[in-house]
Design an enzyme around this catalytic site. Structure first.
Site, PDB file in Angstrom:
ATOM      1  N   ARG A  50      -5.402   2.337   8.741  1.00  0.00           N
ATOM      2  CA  ARG A  50      -3.612   2.329   8.764  1.00  0.00           C
ATOM      3  C   ARG A  50      -3.164   2.463   7.622  1.00  0.00           C
ATOM      4  O   ARG A  50      -3.264   1.903   6.466  1.00  0.00           O
ATOM      5  CB  ARG A  50      -2.879   1.262   9.537  1.00  0.00           C
ATOM      6  CG  ARG A  50      -3.298  -0.021   9.347  1.00  0.00           C
ATOM      7  CD  ARG A  50      -2.836  -0.750  10.617  1.00  0.00           C
ATOM      8  NE  ARG A  50      -1.675  -0.507   8.865  1.00  0.00           N
ATOM      9  CZ  ARG A  50      -1.777  -1.244   8.278  1.00  0.00           C
ATOM     10  NH1 ARG A  50      -2.183  -1.489   7.006  1.00  0.00           N
ATOM     11  NH2 ARG A  50       0.052  -1.440   7.464  1.00  0.00           N
ATOM     12  N   GLY A  51      -1.888   2.592   7.181  1.00  0.00           N
ATOM     13  CA  GLY A  51      -0.755   2.307   5.891  1.00  0.00           C
ATOM     14  C   GLY A  51      -1.077   3.699   4.988  1.00  0.00           C
ATOM     15  O   GLY A  51      -2.622   4.447   4.901  1.00  0.00           O
ATOM     16  N   ALA A  52       0.084   4.086   4.269  1.00  0.00           N
ATOM     17  CA  ALA A  52      -0.090   5.910   3.596  1.00  0.00           C
ATOM     18  C   ALA A  52      -1.145   6.173   3.428  1.00  0.00           C
ATOM     19  O   ALA A  52      -1.691   6.329   3.156  1.00  0.00           O
ATOM     20  CB  ALA A  52       1.173   5.986   3.714  1.00  0.00           C
ATOM     21  N   ARG A  93      -1.635  12.421  12.138  1.00  0.00           N
ATOM     22  CA  ARG A  93      -1.174  10.965  12.312  1.00  0.00           C
ATOM     23  C   ARG A  93       0.291  11.906  11.836  1.00  0.00           C
ATOM     24  O   ARG A  93      -0.034  11.972  10.352  1.00  0.00           O
ATOM     25  CB  ARG A  93      -0.931   9.998  11.848  1.00  0.00           C
ATOM     26  CG  ARG A  93      -1.755   8.445  12.679  1.00  0.00           C
ATOM     27  CD  ARG A  93      -1.822   7.393  12.364  1.00  0.00           C
ATOM     28  NE  ARG A  93      -0.325   6.461  13.092  1.00  0.00           N
ATOM     29  CZ  ARG A  93      -0.154   5.846  12.233  1.00  0.00           C
ATOM     30  NH1 ARG A  93      -0.718   4.527  11.384  1.00  0.00           N
ATOM     31  NH2 ARG A  93       1.069   4.843  13.002  1.00  0.00           N
ATOM     32  N   GLN A 200       1.265  -5.297  12.038  1.00  0.00           N
ATOM     33  CA  GLN A 200       0.592  -5.621  11.350  1.00  0.00           C
ATOM     34  C   GLN A 200       0.961  -7.284  10.560  1.00  0.00           C
ATOM     35  O   GLN A 200       0.055  -7.117   9.107  1.00  0.00           O
ATOM     36  CB  GLN A 200       1.278  -4.409  10.834  1.00  0.00           C
ATOM     37  CG  GLN A 200       0.289  -3.691  11.530  1.00  0.00           C
ATOM     38  CD  GLN A 200       1.422  -2.412  12.440  1.00  0.00           C
ATOM     39  OE1 GLN A 200       2.118  -3.141  12.602  1.00  0.00           O
ATOM     40  NE2 GLN A 200       1.272  -0.682  12.634  1.00  0.00           N
ATOM     41  N   ASP A 241       5.681   5.113   4.286  1.00  0.00           N
ATOM     42  CA  ASP A 241       4.988   6.280   4.906  1.00  0.00           C
ATOM     43  C   ASP A 241       5.785   7.559   4.310  1.00  0.00           C
ATOM     44  O   ASP A 241       4.742   8.373   4.230  1.00  0.00           O
ATOM     45  CB  ASP A 241       5.221   6.691   6.198  1.00  0.00           C
ATOM     46  CG  ASP A 241       3.948   4.895   6.408  1.00  0.00           C
ATOM     47  OD1 ASP A 241       4.777   4.176   6.693  1.00  0.00           O
ATOM     48  OD2 ASP A 241       3.003   5.009   7.086  1.00  0.00           O
ATOM     49  N   ASN A 251       9.587   4.234   6.981  1.00  0.00           N
ATOM     50  CA  ASN A 251       8.205   3.431   6.957  1.00  0.00           C
ATOM     51  C   ASN A 251       8.232   2.714   8.271  1.00  0.00           C
ATOM     52  O   ASN A 251       8.877   2.575   9.184  1.00  0.00           O
ATOM     53  CB  ASN A 251       9.203   2.408   5.992  1.00  0.00           C
ATOM     54  CG  ASN A 251       7.748   0.887   5.845  1.00  0.00           C
ATOM     55  OD1 ASN A 251       6.641   1.084   5.387  1.00  0.00           O
ATOM     56  ND2 ASN A 251       7.913  -0.196   5.537  1.00  0.00           N
ATOM     57  N   LYS A 252       7.710   1.414   9.242  1.00  0.00           N
ATOM     58  CA  LYS A 252       7.840   0.886  10.037  1.00  0.00           C
ATOM     59  C   LYS A 252       8.599   0.774  10.690  1.00  0.00           C
ATOM     60  O   LYS A 252       9.380   0.061  10.034  1.00  0.00           O
ATOM     61  CB  LYS A 252       6.782  -0.834   9.406  1.00  0.00           C
ATOM     62  CG  LYS A 252       5.838  -1.183  11.057  1.00  0.00           C
ATOM     63  CD  LYS A 252       5.585  -0.353  12.841  1.00  0.00           C
ATOM     64  CE  LYS A 252       4.657   0.119  11.649  1.00  0.00           C
ATOM     65  NZ  LYS A 252       3.946   1.306  12.485  1.00  0.00           N
TER      66      LYS A 252
END
Ligand code: MRU
Length: 354
Positions: A50-52, A93, A200, A241, A251-252
């Protein structure tokens, strides 16, 4: 980091992707082998990786494992299958644009090379994935260098989600800045939002920061306002992201709230991201697709039911912070301040490859 977030093992024809399974951290360090396209797609969707930037790299390797079965096929057949494989990965995603960016680099490898057979194209796809990974490592270093100059000495710095080595192929984006500041002896303390619902921050960011020896304090997301009010936070920094041409940044979920709080408490709010996270085809953040995930992540996160049966939920995984709330964007090409379309274009260029 001694354990790579992602690594390719073997050659293009028979090799495979190995991921550090982030769903098991911090309790278990477990490596997952991805030998089929479905393994990579499942790993991206379930946030094992995960993470862009990291999902961009994973997708590039996913193309290689997805195309291995067609190594002996005709070029026509190979090209047709490649279109299907990249579409499947692109759909895994929706929010992080690094995924589509990496896949378009893979696609370009095959285009305009009719003289090469399928096996040769497969080799090129692996070379391209390795290049994307190597470049991301350098990019993280550069982001860290540029961002460290913005960190106040002795500061409390708040971060959200995980924008570290686990989210990239290198030392991270927001966390690269904190690692660089710590390495310069700037004596920072990091406050980490736990980052509901998938934690996270609690599970991954604290793990990375403490491994680096940085003083780290975990807080619930709802404590950020009070931490600022109490004078514990002198800067906020997160990753992103997808960033639109005007600087609006996805972002998150919870990042936007932090930016609003930072403005109210006169705390600078920074976003660190590579150029590959910018989407110049979108004029503003209103056009950024926001992933919505299963409500079970809210009602029975990590196994235990915490809400009544049948309760309705809404679970957007990301939000968009308007550019006017962002003090500066930290990229590998330098700091963008003020955050305006003009300044972004000046620092990054908008011609596609920069
Ligand atoms: O849902 P996740 O864990 O993939 O979300 C990740 C984030 O929001 C990160 O902050 C972002 O991708 C930047 S990573 C350098």
């Amino acid at each position: 980091m001694s354990l790579p977030t992602l690594a390719w093992t073997g050659d293009a024809a028979t090799g495979h992707l190995v991921l550090l399974d982030q769903t098991r951290l911090p309790l278990e360090v477990h490596q997952r082998e991805c030998r089929r396209l479905e393994d990579v797609v499942e790993s991206i969707q379930s946030l094992r990786v995960r993470g862009a930037p990291a999902i961009g790299v994973a997708a590039a390797y996913g193309v290689v494992v997805g195309m291995q079965p067609f190594r002996e096929s005709s070029r026509d057949e190979f090209d047709q299958q490649l279109a299907g494989v990249t579409t499947t990965l692109a759909d895994s995603r929706p929010t992080a644009v690094n995924l589509a960016w990496a896949l378009s680099r893979s696609t370009e490898c095959a285009q305009n090379r009719p003289e090469l057979d399928s096996a040769a194209i497969l080799d090129r796809l692996l070379e391209e994935a390795v290049a994307i990974q190597d470049e991301d490592r350098d990019t993280c270093q550069a982001i860290g260098r540029h961002g460290a100059e913005l960190m106040p000495r002795g500061a409390g710095v708040l971060t959200h989600c995980n924008a570290g080595g686990l989210a990239t192929a290198g030392s991270g984006t927001a966390l690269a800045v904190l690692f660089a500041a710590a390495d310069l002896g700037m004596n920072i303390e990091v406050y980490v939002d736990e980052t509901r619902p998938l934690l996270q921050g609690a599970r991954l960011t604290t793990w990375e920061l403490t491994r680096h020896g940085i003083p780290t304090t975990l807080i619930c997301d709802s404590m950020a306002a009070w931490a600022m009010r109490q004078g514990r936070v002198q800067a906020v920094i997160t990753g992103a992201d997808r960033i639109a041409a005007n600087g609006d940044a996805a972002n998150k979920i919870g990042t936007y709230a932090l930016a609003v709080l930072a403005r109210e408490h006169r705390v600078p709010f920074y976003i660190a991201a590579p150029r590959s996270t910018f989407d110049f085809s979108l004029a503003s953040g209103e056009e950024i697709p926001i992933e919505e995930r299963d409500g079970g992540e809210i009602t029975r996160g990590f196994g235990r039911q915490t809400a009544p049966d049948g309760i309705g939920t809404w679970n957007p995984a990301f939000d968009v912070t308007p550019a006017e709330l962002i003090t500066a964007l930290v990229t590998e090409r330098g700091v963008i301040e003020p955050v305006t379309s003009q300044q972004i274009a000046k620092v990054l260029g908008t011609d596609g490859d920069g």
